[in-house]
Design a protein around this motif. Sequence first.
Motif, mmCIF file in Angstrom:
data_model
loop_
_atom_site.group_PDB
_atom_site.id
_atom_site.type_symbol
_atom_site.label_atom_id
_atom_site.label_comp_id
_atom_site.label_asym_id
_atom_site.label_seq_id
_atom_site.Cartn_x
_atom_site.Cartn_y
_atom_site.Cartn_z
ATOM 1 N N GLU A 97 11.045 55.240 23.225
ATOM 2 C CA GLU A 97 11.716 54.001 23.631
ATOM 3 C C GLU A 97 11.767 53.060 22.439
ATOM 4 O OE1 GLU A 97 13.648 51.392 24.894
ATOM 5 O OE2 GLU A 97 13.055 52.347 26.801
ATOM 6 N N ASP A 98 12.981 52.597 22.100
ATOM 7 C CA ASP A 98 13.111 51.733 20.933
ATOM 8 C C ASP A 98 12.950 50.255 21.252
ATOM 9 O OD1 ASP A 98 15.537 51.676 22.316
ATOM 10 O OD2 ASP A 98 16.705 51.294 20.506
ATOM 11 N N GLU A 99 12.870 49.890 22.536
ATOM 12 C CA GLU A 99 12.593 48.512 22.904
ATOM 13 C C GLU A 99 11.079 48.327 22.990
ATOM 14 O OE1 GLU A 99 14.934 46.653 26.026
ATOM 15 O OE2 GLU A 99 16.268 48.397 26.037
ATOM 16 N N THR A 100 10.534 47.599 22.013
ATOM 17 C CA THR A 100 9.084 47.487 21.884
ATOM 18 C C THR A 100 8.428 46.942 23.147
ATOM 19 O OG1 THR A 100 9.310 47.133 19.500
ATOM 20 C CG2 THR A 100 7.226 46.491 20.510
ATOM 21 N N ARG A 101 9.039 45.944 23.760
ATOM 22 C CA ARG A 101 8.438 45.339 24.954
ATOM 23 C C ARG A 101 8.301 46.356 26.079
ATOM 24 N NH1 ARG A 101 10.253 43.250 29.626
ATOM 25 N NH2 ARG A 101 12.414 43.621 29.018
ATOM 26 N N LEU A 102 9.357 47.137 26.300
ATOM 27 C CA LEU A 102 9.308 48.146 27.356
ATOM 28 C C LEU A 102 8.282 49.228 27.039
ATOM 29 C CD1 LEU A 102 13.088 48.636 28.219
ATOM 30 C CD2 LEU A 102 11.373 47.330 29.485
ATOM 31 N N ALA A 103 8.251 49.641 25.772
ATOM 32 C CA ALA A 103 7.282 50.669 25.372
ATOM 33 C C ALA A 103 5.852 50.163 25.545
ATOM 34 C CB ALA A 103 7.525 51.083 23.925
ATOM 35 N N ASP A 104 5.625 48.891 25.207
ATOM 36 C CA ASP A 104 4.286 48.296 25.376
ATOM 37 C C ASP A 104 3.851 48.326 26.835
ATOM 38 O OD1 ASP A 104 4.009 47.748 22.703
ATOM 39 O OD2 ASP A 104 4.596 45.630 22.869
ATOM 40 N N ILE A 105 4.773 47.963 27.729
ATOM 41 C CA ILE A 105 4.445 47.906 29.157
ATOM 42 C C ILE A 105 4.145 49.306 29.692
ATOM 43 C CG2 ILE A 105 5.369 47.402 31.450
ATOM 44 C CD1 ILE A 105 6.948 45.099 30.152
ATOM 45 N N LEU A 106 5.002 50.270 29.353
ATOM 46 C CA LEU A 106 4.775 51.640 29.814
ATOM 47 C C LEU A 106 3.444 52.179 29.295
ATOM 48 C CD1 LEU A 106 8.314 53.257 29.395
ATOM 49 C CD2 LEU A 106 7.129 52.751 31.542
ATOM 50 N N GLU A 107 3.165 51.913 28.027
ATOM 51 C CA GLU A 107 1.921 52.392 27.443
ATOM 52 C C GLU A 107 0.713 51.774 28.147
ATOM 53 O OE1 GLU A 107 0.735 53.619 23.068
ATOM 54 O OE2 GLU A 107 1.072 51.458 23.232
ATOM 55 N N GLN A 108 0.796 50.481 28.430
ATOM 56 C CA GLN A 108 -0.304 49.787 29.105
ATOM 57 C C GLN A 108 -0.576 50.417 30.473
ATOM 58 O OE1 GLN A 108 0.498 45.647 29.779
ATOM 59 N NE2 GLN A 108 -1.255 45.375 31.129
ATOM 60 N N TYR A 109 0.470 50.633 31.257
ATOM 61 C CA TYR A 109 0.295 51.183 32.600
ATOM 62 C C TYR A 109 -0.188 52.630 32.562
ATOM 63 C CZ TYR A 109 2.161 47.334 35.379
ATOM 64 O OH TYR A 109 2.334 46.132 36.021
ATOM 65 N N LEU A 110 0.347 53.427 31.647
ATOM 66 C CA LEU A 110 -0.058 54.829 31.559
ATOM 67 C C LEU A 110 -1.509 54.969 31.109
ATOM 68 C CD1 LEU A 110 3.212 56.254 30.012
ATOM 69 C CD2 LEU A 110 2.263 56.923 32.224
ATOM 70 N N ARG A 111 -1.915 54.154 30.139
ATOM 71 C CA ARG A 111 -3.302 54.213 29.676
ATOM 72 C C ARG A 111 -4.267 53.747 30.746
ATOM 73 N NH1 ARG A 111 -3.429 52.533 23.232
ATOM 74 N NH2 ARG A 111 -2.280 54.371 22.507
ATOM 75 N N ARG A 112 -3.823 52.792 31.542
ATOM 76 C CA ARG A 112 -4.659 52.316 32.636
ATOM 77 C C ARG A 112 -4.924 53.427 33.638
ATOM 78 N NH1 ARG A 112 -2.039 47.375 35.486
ATOM 79 N NH2 ARG A 112 -2.387 46.489 33.404
ATOM 80 N N GLU A 113 -3.956 54.363 33.750
ATOM 81 C CA GLU A 113 -4.113 55.496 34.663
ATOM 82 C C GLU A 113 -4.840 56.670 34.018
ATOM 83 O OE1 GLU A 113 -3.254 55.710 37.947
ATOM 84 O OE2 GLU A 113 -2.906 53.547 37.756
ATOM 85 N N GLY A 114 -5.285 56.489 32.782
ATOM 86 C CA GLY A 114 -6.081 57.524 32.133
ATOM 87 C C GLY A 114 -5.330 58.479 31.238
#
Length: 236
Positions: free
Chosen positions: A21-38
């Motif tokens: 994902e080239d939109e940094t904000r969207l990538a940050d959000i997805l990464e945050q949620y995925l890492r929260r799920e382990g």
Amino acid sequence: MPDVQTLQSTPLLPQTILIVEDETRLADILEQYLRREGYHTERAASGPRALELWRAARPDLMLLDLMLPGLDGLEVARRVRAESELPIIMLTARDEEIDRLLGLGIGADDYVVKPYSPREVVARVRAVLRRSGGQVQPGEVLRVGGLTVDTAAFRVTCWGEALDLTAAELRLLALLMRDPGRVRVRAELLGMVSGPAALSDERTVDAHIKNLRRKLGSCGAMVETVRGVGYRLANG
């Protein structure tokens, strides 16, 4: 006949999700949620970098945006599919893009339209990963007319000619072949390729069926549409 259960050991390492994902904000959000799920995550902001990380990081699933610099998501998906059955969830900006992807036969495992809920994306990731291990009965050999599916060997043939199907397409075909002539509703088929019906668009099923028919060649006509209901496999 006793139930057959497949035992799976708990993975020693977290599963890796490649976020393209080239939109940094969207990538940050997805990464945050995925890492929260382990999940472990890797990120790429361009098509060429996505291919580099795919080969280097060996992810378990790719979240792939359609519009990317360098190489678009369409070409990235094509190159990955040429070498791998890696589960891919395409991220698109418009509903109409899904129709374009269907027409081009990309063979993604799911499609998510922006703007999306990060929780929905995580749910779809979880569902696709759960099914990408091959949720088919071990050791099955199914034959209907000229079609043969060997689930143990992950092999499909049409009148003896080997066919190249994705894991999702093989699961759909195996389900239809287990009971030829029986109509399978879209919601039931959706459960084989994506998340719960509440979280997914049933057009995902139409996408897989369209690609499946194309790949089946002369056997493709055996997959019949029952308008307003779903699909069935013709009896031979």
